[in-house]
Design a protein around this motif. Structure first.
Motif, PDB file in Angstrom:
ATOM      1  N   CYS A   1       0.838  -1.202   0.000  1.00 35.62           N
ATOM      2  CA  CYS A   1       0.000   0.000   0.000  1.00 35.62           C
ATOM      3  C   CYS A   1       0.873   1.252   0.000  1.00 35.62           C
ATOM      4  O   CYS A   1       0.671   2.166  -0.815  1.00 35.62           O
ATOM      5  N   ALA A   2       1.851   1.292   0.895  1.00 37.07           N
ATOM      6  CA  ALA A   2       2.722   2.470   0.990  1.00 37.07           C
ATOM      7  C   ALA A   2       3.541   2.664  -0.272  1.00 37.07           C
ATOM      8  O   ALA A   2       3.707   3.793  -0.756  1.00 37.07           O
ATOM      9  N   GLN A   3       4.063   1.576  -0.821  1.00 37.30           N
ATOM     10  CA  GLN A   3       4.855   1.679  -2.046  1.00 37.30           C
ATOM     11  C   GLN A   3       4.022   2.231  -3.200  1.00 37.30           C
ATOM     12  O   GLN A   3       4.541   2.948  -4.060  1.00 37.30           O
ATOM     13  N   THR A   4       2.744   1.900  -3.196  1.00 37.00           N
ATOM     14  CA  THR A   4       1.867   2.307  -4.295  1.00 37.00           C
ATOM     15  C   THR A   4       1.541   3.787  -4.257  1.00 37.00           C
ATOM     16  O   THR A   4       1.550   4.468  -5.289  1.00 37.00           O
ATOM     17  N   ILE A   5       1.263   4.309  -3.061  1.00 37.55           N
ATOM     18  CA  ILE A   5       0.751   5.685  -2.974  1.00 37.55           C
ATOM     19  C   ILE A   5       1.787   6.710  -2.553  1.00 37.55           C
ATOM     20  O   ILE A   5       1.590   7.908  -2.776  1.00 37.55           O
ATOM     21  N   ALA A   6       2.902   6.270  -1.951  1.00 39.33           N
ATOM     22  CA  ALA A   6       3.895   7.220  -1.437  1.00 39.33           C
ATOM     23  C   ALA A   6       4.416   8.192  -2.494  1.00 39.33           C
ATOM     24  O   ALA A   6       4.600   9.381  -2.197  1.00 39.33           O
TER      25      ALA A   6
ATOM     26  N   LYS B   1      -7.467  10.625  -2.843  1.00 38.48           N
ATOM     27  CA  LYS B   1      -6.467  10.498  -3.913  1.00 38.48           C
ATOM     28  C   LYS B   1      -5.594   9.263  -3.679  1.00 38.48           C
ATOM     29  O   LYS B   1      -5.184   8.588  -4.639  1.00 38.48           O
ATOM     30  N   ALA B   2      -5.319   8.979  -2.429  1.00 40.23           N
ATOM     31  CA  ALA B   2      -4.496   7.806  -2.109  1.00 40.23           C
ATOM     32  C   ALA B   2      -5.209   6.523  -2.516  1.00 40.23           C
ATOM     33  O   ALA B   2      -4.599   5.618  -3.102  1.00 40.23           O
ATOM     34  N   LEU B   3      -6.498   6.437  -2.216  1.00 40.36           N
ATOM     35  CA  LEU B   3      -7.240   5.243  -2.599  1.00 40.36           C
ATOM     36  C   LEU B   3      -7.390   5.151  -4.110  1.00 40.36           C
ATOM     37  O   LEU B   3      -7.335   4.057  -4.688  1.00 40.36           O
ATOM     38  N   GLU B   4      -7.568   6.290  -4.764  1.00 37.40           N
ATOM     39  CA  GLU B   4      -7.619   6.287  -6.231  1.00 37.40           C
ATOM     40  C   GLU B   4      -6.308   5.746  -6.811  1.00 37.40           C
ATOM     41  O   GLU B   4      -6.306   5.008  -7.807  1.00 37.40           O
ATOM     42  N   ALA B   5      -5.195   6.101  -6.178  1.00 36.40           N
ATOM     43  CA  ALA B   5      -3.897   5.608  -6.632  1.00 36.40           C
ATOM     44  C   ALA B   5      -3.798   4.096  -6.443  1.00 36.40           C
ATOM     45  O   ALA B   5      -3.260   3.381  -7.303  1.00 36.40           O
ATOM     46  N   GLU B   6      -4.315   3.607  -5.329  1.00 41.99           N
ATOM     47  CA  GLU B   6      -4.300   2.161  -5.078  1.00 41.99           C
ATOM     48  C   GLU B   6      -5.164   1.430  -6.110  1.00 41.99           C
ATOM     49  O   GLU B   6      -4.781   0.370  -6.629  1.00 41.99           O
ATOM     50  N   LEU B   7      -6.313   2.007  -6.426  1.00 47.66           N
ATOM     51  CA  LEU B   7      -7.173   1.416  -7.450  1.00 47.66           C
ATOM     52  C   LEU B   7      -6.530   1.532  -8.834  1.00 47.66           C
ATOM     53  O   LEU B   7      -6.659   0.625  -9.669  1.00 47.66           O
TER      54      LEU B   7
END
Length: 234
Positions: free
Chosen positions: A93-98, A110-116
């Motif tokens: 999760c952190a690697q994806t959105i950081a 925005k963080a969840l959008e990035a994860e999706l």
């Protein structure tokens, strides 16, 4: 005169005895003027990731812009770690959105959008692989039949991810949750179809596993919001 000598001798004797007791001790220490107790070590101060970054700068040659950037980056890391706490795979999760929040205000939506978005990218990799395999003349009949099912289920998964992102933009958290929950069931149908045949599943296992992990993270975050458990969501 004899009295004075005797008195003086008595005084000297008593003084010697007293001084001997004052400065001599079986352990070699004074019993009157003891050594001061050692000062207890101060309790360790809890580490603060934001203020800790300042220790890396030379105060005599400091660049305020660099300091500000470092503080913002440290603050962002704390927010990202907090956001990913409670997910099934917090490191992923952190690697994806950081990378999105190195500087600036952290936005949980925005963080969840990035994860999706990351989930969508991995899903499209599988969609591309399916398209390649169905065009290969060496693909067996059993594998072709399974790939036809997989192509359909992964198309559903892509649609579900895209719709989830749109629902998030509309702040429709509940429907986004239900859409995301269908992603893994669609991709699992592909695996089940291959398991029912004699054909080996040629799709990239590592990519499929990443899709499951990312989807699980998204569901955990949305579940926290739906049940008002995520303190970062306002």
């Amino acid at each position: 005169m004899a009295y004075n000598k005797s008195g003086l001798l008595l005084i000297v004797t008593l003084s010697s005895i007293l001084l001997g007791h004052a400065y001599r001790h079986p352990a070699g220490k004074s019993i009157w003027f003891t050594d001061p107790a050692p000062t207890p070590a101060p309790s360790p101060v809890p580490s603060n990731p934001v203020t800790d970054v300042l220790g890396g700068f030379d105060i005599n040659n400091i660049n305020l812009n660099n300091v500000k950037s470092a503080v913002e980056e440290a603050k962002s890391k704390v927010q990202v770690d907090d956001f990913c706490t409670g997910t099934e795979h917090p490191e992923l999760c952190a690697q994806t959105i950081a990378p999105l929040f190195v500087e600036g205000v952290f936005d949980p939506l925005k963080a969840l959008e990035a994860e999706l978005g990351a989930t969508l990218n991995e899903t499209l990799k599988v969609v591309g692989k399916i398209a390649e395999l169905v065009e290969e003349p060496d693909t067996s009949v059993d594998a072709m039949d399974a790939l036809d099912v997989c192509r359909e289920t992964y198309d559903y998964a892509v649609d579900a991810i895209k719709e989830s992102i749109e629902l998030l933009k509309q702040m429709n958290i509940v429907d986004a949750y239900h859409k995301v929950s269908s992603i893994n069931s669609n991709t699992a149908t592909c695996d089940d179809t291959f398991a029912e045949t004699e054909a080996t599943n040629p799709l990239p296992r590592d990519v499929i596993d990443t899709i499951f992990k990312l989807t699980g993270n998204c569901l955990a975050i949305l579940d926290g919001w739906v049940n008002n458990q995520n303190k970062m969501f306002v």
